[in-house]
Each structure stands twice: as C-alpha cells, then as structure tokens.
Motif scaffolding. Structure first.
Motif, PDB file in Angstrom:
ATOM      1  N   ASN A 115       0.855  -1.173   0.142  1.00  0.00           N
ATOM      2  CA  ASN A 115       0.088   0.040   0.029  1.00  0.00           C
ATOM      3  C   ASN A 115       0.803   1.198   0.079  1.00  0.00           C
ATOM      4  OD1 ASN A 115       0.769  -0.072   2.748  1.00  0.00           O
ATOM      5  ND2 ASN A 115      -0.887   0.826   3.454  1.00  0.00           N
ATOM      6  N   PHE A 116       2.126   1.254  -0.483  1.00  0.00           N
ATOM      7  CA  PHE A 116       2.887   2.432  -0.419  1.00  0.00           C
ATOM      8  C   PHE A 116       4.059   2.319  -1.402  1.00  0.00           C
ATOM      9  CE2 PHE A 116       5.948  -0.382   1.939  1.00  0.00           C
ATOM     10  CZ  PHE A 116       7.136  -0.075   1.693  1.00  0.00           C
ATOM     11  N   GLU A 145       7.959   4.613  -2.071  1.00  0.00           N
ATOM     12  CA  GLU A 145       8.804   5.778  -1.805  1.00  0.00           C
ATOM     13  C   GLU A 145       9.802   5.967  -2.656  1.00  0.00           C
ATOM     14  OE1 GLU A 145       9.809   6.741   2.595  1.00  0.00           O
ATOM     15  OE2 GLU A 145      11.228   5.374   2.242  1.00  0.00           O
ATOM     16  N   ARG A 160       6.953   9.784  -0.003  1.00  0.00           N
ATOM     17  CA  ARG A 160       6.162   8.527   0.124  1.00  0.00           C
ATOM     18  C   ARG A 160       4.580   8.810   0.058  1.00  0.00           C
ATOM     19  NH1 ARG A 160       7.614   3.688   3.539  1.00  0.00           N
ATOM     20  NH2 ARG A 160       5.760   2.600   4.352  1.00  0.00           N
ATOM     21  N   THR A 161       4.045   7.788  -0.739  1.00  0.00           N
ATOM     22  CA  THR A 161       2.328   7.589  -0.855  1.00  0.00           C
ATOM     23  C   THR A 161       2.108   6.375   0.070  1.00  0.00           C
ATOM     24  OG1 THR A 161       1.997   8.989  -2.790  1.00  0.00           O
ATOM     25  CG2 THR A 161       0.577   7.448  -2.112  1.00  0.00           C
ATOM     26  N   THR A 162       1.553   6.700   1.276  1.00  0.00           N
ATOM     27  CA  THR A 162       1.050   5.484   1.945  1.00  0.00           C
ATOM     28  C   THR A 162      -0.404   5.544   1.906  1.00  0.00           C
ATOM     29  OG1 THR A 162       2.790   5.307   3.335  1.00  0.00           O
ATOM     30  CG2 THR A 162       0.856   4.006   4.140  1.00  0.00           C
ATOM     31  N   TYR A 163      -1.178   5.067   1.018  1.00  0.00           N
ATOM     32  CA  TYR A 163      -2.390   5.313   0.646  1.00  0.00           C
ATOM     33  C   TYR A 163      -3.265   5.588   1.678  1.00  0.00           C
ATOM     34  CZ  TYR A 163      -6.478   5.235  -2.404  1.00  0.00           C
ATOM     35  OH  TYR A 163      -7.855   5.792  -2.938  1.00  0.00           O
TER      36      TYR A 163
END
Length: 374
Positions: free
Chosen positions: A200-201, A203, A243-246
């Motif tokens: 779910n991420f 970076e 970082r995209t951690t949804y």
C-alpha cells in the motif's frame, strides 16, 4: 463519488482520473480551531455533505448534513446541549444521528434520523471515517509529521486545488518538475536515488544538484549556505524522500548525518460531487535551529517561499485537469518509472467508477428514535 463504504479495487486499465478515493480511511475535514464550542460547520467528502458539531460539552461529532425532514443543512442549525437543531423546524439530532426531538410532535413516534460518521481529533484537525464504520476502530490515523514534537515548528495549510486528487500525488512524487520552480528555487536538478515499495505504499529518494549559484533565502536560513564550486555542480547534501502510503503522502528531508530536518504530511480530500476539486490538508514541520528564536524570525520568509512554490504547483495541476476535461480522458504519456508505479498504486487502492457499493452503518429508516438517546 461512490457511496463511502466497502469497496473493490479499481482495475489497472481504468482512467485514473475516474478512480474515486477509497473512503475506508480517516480524512480531515476541518481544522479544530475553526469549530468553536456550541457551533457547527458544513464540509464535504466528495458528493456527501457532512455537518461537524462541537457541543458545549463533550467531543466533536459528525452527521449527514441534511435534516431528514426537508433536507435542509444541519450545519445551519443551532447546537443545543449535545444535539443540533435544524434551523427550519427545530428537529433535533444527537451524536447517534437519531432524531431525539420534534418540538411540535409531542411524545409520539419520532421520525427518521440521519447518518452519523466516526469522528476523531488529532494534530489540530477533525477527522471523519466516511466508509464502513465497523472498520474505523481498526484503521489507524496517519502519522502527522512532527506536530506534537517540540523540537519542530509546524505550519498548517489547506488550499483548494481544482483538480482530481491523483494529480496531487503525482506532482509531489515526481521531483523532476523542479524546472517549473526555477524562478523560486534557482537552477536545480533532481537526482533519483532509488525507491521502496510495498502493498500500500511507494517511496522515492532524491538528492539535488544546483547548476547555478542562486539559493533561496528560506532554504539558506534553514539548511545553511551550499558553497559554490566552479569546477562542478554544487551538491545539495540533503536526501529527500517522498512517500505515498495510500491515501496519505509525506515528504521527509534528512541531512548528511541522517537527521530529520523537515517533514511534510499531506492528504487530499475531494470536496465536490464530481471529484475534480481537492481540499488539501498539510502539516509542514521544520527542525528548530540551535539559535533561540531563529525559527520564529525566518518563519514568515519560509511561509512566503512555500506559498509561492505551491501556487506554481496549483496552476500547473489545474492546467492538467483542464486538459483532461477538454480531451475527454487521460492522455498523459508517463515515462518516469516511479510515477508509473504510483499510478498503479492509486488505481489498485482506489474505487473504480461504477463500483456498486452498499452503505454501512446507516441509520434505520424504519425504526423510530428513542427520545432519551442522544
């Protein structure tokens, strides 16, 4: 937007700008300071209007912003005790969403209530859980930069950008767009160092090389002057990690010793029915310099600098959205691998258009409310 409930993953082939944000997470809708005791305010999560209510005593609660009687916004009503009264006929609703009083009805059977949303406060923000309410307890709030760390000073910002939320993720993740900011940042070039990824991420890690001698004042005050070397490109020693951690996004800057010196938290909340406008909630935490009060002296300069950067981003993302609208779909040609993976992540975790969802934790439209329950 779809009904905020259980949702299935979006197929990878779907136009990303038609993928709705997954409602089964905590989303801020307002700053705590904007909702006073005994008051209510109206906000939106996509096509869903939501009233945030702060009673004179007790915690904030969130209700569907429509009175069950005539569908008038409850956010225009009056807070009375631990309930809110509709401004039209005075129907009252407690934090459970049930109608607890109709002034002219007497003790007869009370009518329908309205939907309620799990609600929490943290980091100076009011969060709601718009999806399946049964999941709310098991889904954690996101890390909120360094807002509670006294070693950092935090700036809050909440601009509205007229674009789909996925444009926001792509813009921050792709540091190759520094050319856009050449007037603010000077001549600087990003160098991609690598990535980390999980279910779910994703970076990305960058360093930067300055190809000119101009260094912004705010940057120099916070990070120090980067010394010029006429024989080579000037290195910028900080490492930037995005970082995209949804569905959240963060940016961290570490110095050459690995110490955190800046952290950004951002979340993008659709605030129109078509999902093509986004309310951003951001926290920017900066490590306080060793010199006392220096951070307070440079804070206005940092605010001006970051505002100018964001305004350039806002303009370009709205231009992207306009092109999508004029072309009738997503025609972007993406070549940067990290952004391609980000797009897959957003599609896989989002809600595909046309997904048939069933509302959870709805107030029963058949059962009368208990007049004594608030």
């Amino acid at each position: 937007m779809p009904e905020p409930t259980n949702s299935s993953p979006a197929p990878l082939k779907t136009d990303l700008r038609r993928v709705d944000i997954n409602p089964d997470f905590w989303y801020p809708l307002a700053w705590s300071k904007d909702l006073k005791r005994g008051k209510t305010i109206g906000r939106r999560f996509g096509r869903f209007p939501i009233a945030l209510v702060r009673p004179e005593e007790g915690s904030v609660f969130a209700l569907e912003d429509r009175c069950a009687h005539r569908q008038v916004p409850l956010s225009l009503g009056k807070v009375s005790g631990e309930a809110v009264q509709c401004c039209y006929h005075g129907w009252a609703y407690g934090r459970s969403g049930r109608c607890i009083d109709v002034p002219y009805l007497g003790k007869g059977k009370l009518p329908n209530g309205v939907k309620t949303y799990p609600c929490r406060e943290a980091g100076g923000m009011i969060f709601i859980f718009p999806g399946d309410a049964e999941k709310a307890e098991s889904v954690p709030l996101p890390p909120l930069a360094q807002v509670d760390n006294p070693a950092f000073k935090t700036r809050r910002f909440s601009p509205v950008v007229k674009c789909h939320y996925t444009f926001m993720h792509e813009n921050l993740m792709d540091m190759n767009h520094q050319f856009l900011h050449r007037r603010q940042m000077g001549q600087i070039r990003a160098r991609f160092l690598g990535q980390d990824a999980g279910e779910n991420f994703i970076e990305a890690h960058y360093s930067f090389a300055r190809t000119g001698n101009q260094q912004p004042l705010a940057e120099r005050l916070i990070f120090g002057k980067h010394h010029d070397d006429p024989n080579r490109e000037q290195p910028v020693e900080e490492i930037v990690s995005i970082r995209t951690t949804y569905p959240y996004q963060s940016l961290k800057i570490h110095d050459k010793d690995g110490d955190l010196i800046m952290e950004l938290f951002s979340v993008y909340v659709p605030d129109t029915a078509d999902g093509m406008s986004t309310q951003t909630f951001g926290l920017l935490s900066v490590l306080r310099p060793k010199t006392p009060f220096l951070i307070d002296m440079i804070w206005p300069a940092l605010g001006i600098f970051t505002h100018r950067i964001f305004e350039e981003d806002r303009e370009i993302m709205e231009l992207e959205q306009n092109a999508w609208r004029e072309l009738g779909g997503d025609h972007n040609v993406e070549v940067f691998p990290i952004v391609r993976k980000l797009r897959d992540l957003l599609a896989q975790n989002g809600v595909a258009p046309g997904t048939d969802t069933v509302a959870q934790a709805e107030v029963s439209r058949e059962q009368p409310a208990d007049p004594v329950v608030v």
